[in-house]
Write an enzyme that holds these catalytic residues in place. Structure first.
Site, PDB file in Angstrom:
ATOM      1  N   ASP A  30     -24.069  -8.453   3.978  1.00  0.00           N
ATOM      2  CA  ASP A  30     -25.294  -7.834   3.449  1.00  0.00           C
ATOM      3  C   ASP A  30     -24.970  -6.814   2.357  1.00  0.00           C
ATOM      4  O   ASP A  30     -23.910  -6.187   2.376  1.00  0.00           O
ATOM      5  CB  ASP A  30     -26.058  -7.168   4.607  1.00  0.00           C
ATOM      6  CG  ASP A  30     -27.468  -6.771   4.200  1.00  0.00           C
ATOM      7  OD1 ASP A  30     -28.039  -7.426   3.298  1.00  0.00           O
ATOM      8  OD2 ASP A  30     -27.998  -5.803   4.770  1.00  0.00           O
ATOM      9  N   ASN A  54     -34.714 -15.231   5.349  1.00  0.00           N
ATOM     10  CA  ASN A  54     -34.444 -15.080   3.906  1.00  0.00           C
ATOM     11  C   ASN A  54     -35.193 -16.137   3.086  1.00  0.00           C
ATOM     12  O   ASN A  54     -35.423 -15.955   1.886  1.00  0.00           O
ATOM     13  CB  ASN A  54     -32.950 -15.205   3.589  1.00  0.00           C
ATOM     14  CG  ASN A  54     -32.106 -14.047   4.067  1.00  0.00           C
ATOM     15  OD1 ASN A  54     -30.935 -14.202   4.391  1.00  0.00           O
ATOM     16  ND2 ASN A  54     -32.684 -12.852   4.110  1.00  0.00           N
TER      17      ASN A  54
HETATM   18  C1  IPE Z   1     -29.119 -10.482   6.942  1.00  0.00           C
HETATM   19  O1  IPE Z   1     -29.401  -9.680   5.848  1.00  0.00           O
HETATM   20  C2  IPE Z   1     -28.939 -11.909   6.520  1.00  0.00           C
HETATM   21  C3  IPE Z   1     -27.758 -12.181   5.720  1.00  0.00           C
HETATM   22  C4  IPE Z   1     -26.848 -11.321   5.369  1.00  0.00           C
HETATM   23  C5  IPE Z   1     -27.604 -13.550   5.321  1.00  0.00           C
HETATM   24  P1  IPE Z   1     -30.915  -9.329   5.441  1.00  0.00           P
HETATM   25  O2  IPE Z   1     -30.830  -8.531   4.202  1.00  0.00           O
HETATM   26  O3  IPE Z   1     -31.744 -10.535   5.417  1.00  0.00           O
HETATM   27  O4  IPE Z   1     -31.362  -8.431   6.685  1.00  0.00           O
HETATM   28  P2  IPE Z   1     -32.512  -7.369   6.827  1.00  0.00           P
HETATM   29  O5  IPE Z   1     -33.753  -7.964   6.219  1.00  0.00           O
HETATM   30  O6  IPE Z   1     -32.082  -6.149   6.085  1.00  0.00           O
HETATM   31  O7  IPE Z   1     -32.627  -7.119   8.291  1.00  0.00           O
HETATM   32  C1  IPE Z   2     -27.176 -10.408   1.509  1.00  0.00           C
HETATM   33  O1  IPE Z   2     -27.529  -9.513   0.519  1.00  0.00           O
HETATM   34  C2  IPE Z   2     -27.278 -11.843   1.050  1.00  0.00           C
HETATM   35  C3  IPE Z   2     -28.445 -12.551   1.577  1.00  0.00           C
HETATM   36  C4  IPE Z   2     -29.269 -12.075   2.491  1.00  0.00           C
HETATM   37  C5  IPE Z   2     -28.720 -13.867   1.039  1.00  0.00           C
HETATM   38  P1  IPE Z   2     -29.034  -9.072   0.276  1.00  0.00           P
HETATM   39  O2  IPE Z   2     -29.632  -9.995  -0.721  1.00  0.00           O
HETATM   40  O3  IPE Z   2     -29.786  -8.921   1.538  1.00  0.00           O
HETATM   41  O4  IPE Z   2     -28.788  -7.661  -0.395  1.00  0.00           O
HETATM   42  P2  IPE Z   2     -29.592  -6.328  -0.137  1.00  0.00           P
HETATM   43  O5  IPE Z   2     -29.635  -6.097   1.341  1.00  0.00           O
HETATM   44  O6  IPE Z   2     -30.939  -6.522  -0.723  1.00  0.00           O
HETATM   45  O7  IPE Z   2     -28.792  -5.276  -0.843  1.00  0.00           O
HETATM   46 MG    MG Z   3     -30.026  -7.378   2.840  1.00  0.00          MG
END
Ligand code: IPE
Ligand code: IPE
Ligand code: MG
Length: 235
Positions: A20, A68
């Site tokens: 993340d 996502n």
């Molecule tokens: C968790 O991250 C999913 C992945 C890293 C693939 P998210 O960014 O989706 O999680 P939340 O929304 O902050 O809980």
């Molecule tokens: C994790 O990074 C990757 C996926 C969930 C696909 P994020 O896209 O959630 O990045 P942040 O949390 O917005 O920084």
């Molecule tokens: Mg994230």
């Protein structure tokens, strides 16, 4: 010599990573979120190598959650392009390293060509036995549990915890010993809910693209210092 043995014994067999922070990494640099995802894939490739080189046998990476998929279509298209490129460029490398690739999640939510790439990747590496790389794509822990419940109900059978585990996407994969989440959030976000019952959790403030090899070693050292009791008392 004795010390080394202890170290090895304390190496987790299975490490799961919630990758993340790509978006925030990019934002801080005034870059589009897509640049963060690109940097994330780059780091993912090196991290996988670093983990297998240390002797970890199972590596599970949370690449895309089922939730996502509700992100804007533009971002999803970018993520799908990165997945396509990942499979095109890496399956043969994994095969050469004797690493078996598996994907967990709900494939019916993914574009057909990505499903084909997943199936081909799993087929091509099926007999690789040195390590196992599990990618969670369109994955949700609750959804996985509900799918398994429905399989059990359809079979008209009561299940034990063991039999239930075998109905999950992760059948035959041992539960993770260590789960690392980058990106400063201290939550599980629907990842491996059943499997993580006794997993050691490690949260890093680093955004995923900047989670370094040193940071990995810090997480592994932290894991090595933990006492896993599984509900029992220390002997
Ligand atoms: C968790 O991250 C999913 C992945 C890293 C693939 P998210 O960014 O989706 O999680 P939340 O929304 O902050 O809980
Ligand atoms: C994790 O990074 C990757 C996926 C969930 C696909 P994020 O896209 O959630 O990045 P942040 O949390 O917005 O920084
Ligand atoms: Mg994230």
């Amino acid at each position: 010599m004795k010390e080394k043995k202890t170290e090895e014994a304390r190496l987790p067999r299975h490490v799961a990573v919630i990758m993340d922070g790509n978006g925030r990494w990019a934002k801080k640099r005034l870059l589009p979120r897509s640049a963060g995802h690109k940097a994330g894939v780059k780091r993912m490739l090196s991290l996988v190598d670093q983990m297998f080189r240390r002797g970890i046998k199972y590596v599970t990476l949370y690449a895309l959650s089922a939730e996502n998929l509700a992100r804007p279509q533009e971002e999803l298209n970018e993520l799908f392009s990165l997945l396509r490129a990942y499979f095109a460029e890496n399956v043969q490398k994994l095969k050469a390293q004797e690493i078996r690739l598996s994907v967990i999640g709900d494939r019916s939510l993914l574009p057909a060509d990505i499903v084909q790439a997943i199936e081909a990747g799993e087929r091509d590496t099926l007999n690789c036995g040195k390590g196992r790389l599990i990618l969670a794509i369109a994955y949700g822990g609750r959804q996985e549990i509900v799918r398994a419940v429905n399989v059990a109900v359809a079979a008209g059978k009561q299940v034990t915890a063991e039999a239930f585990s075998a109905l999950l996407n992760t059948a035959e994969i041992p539960d993770p010993d260590l789960m690392i989440r980058t990106g400063r959030e201290t939550r599980i976000s629907n990842f491996l809910l059943w499997q993580a019952a006794y997993t050691e959790l490690y949260f890093s403030d680093k955004m995923f693209p900047e989670f370094s090899e040193k940071d990995l070693d810090a997480a592994l050292r932290d894991y090595a210092s933990r006492e896993r009791r599984f509900g029992r008392v220390k002997e």
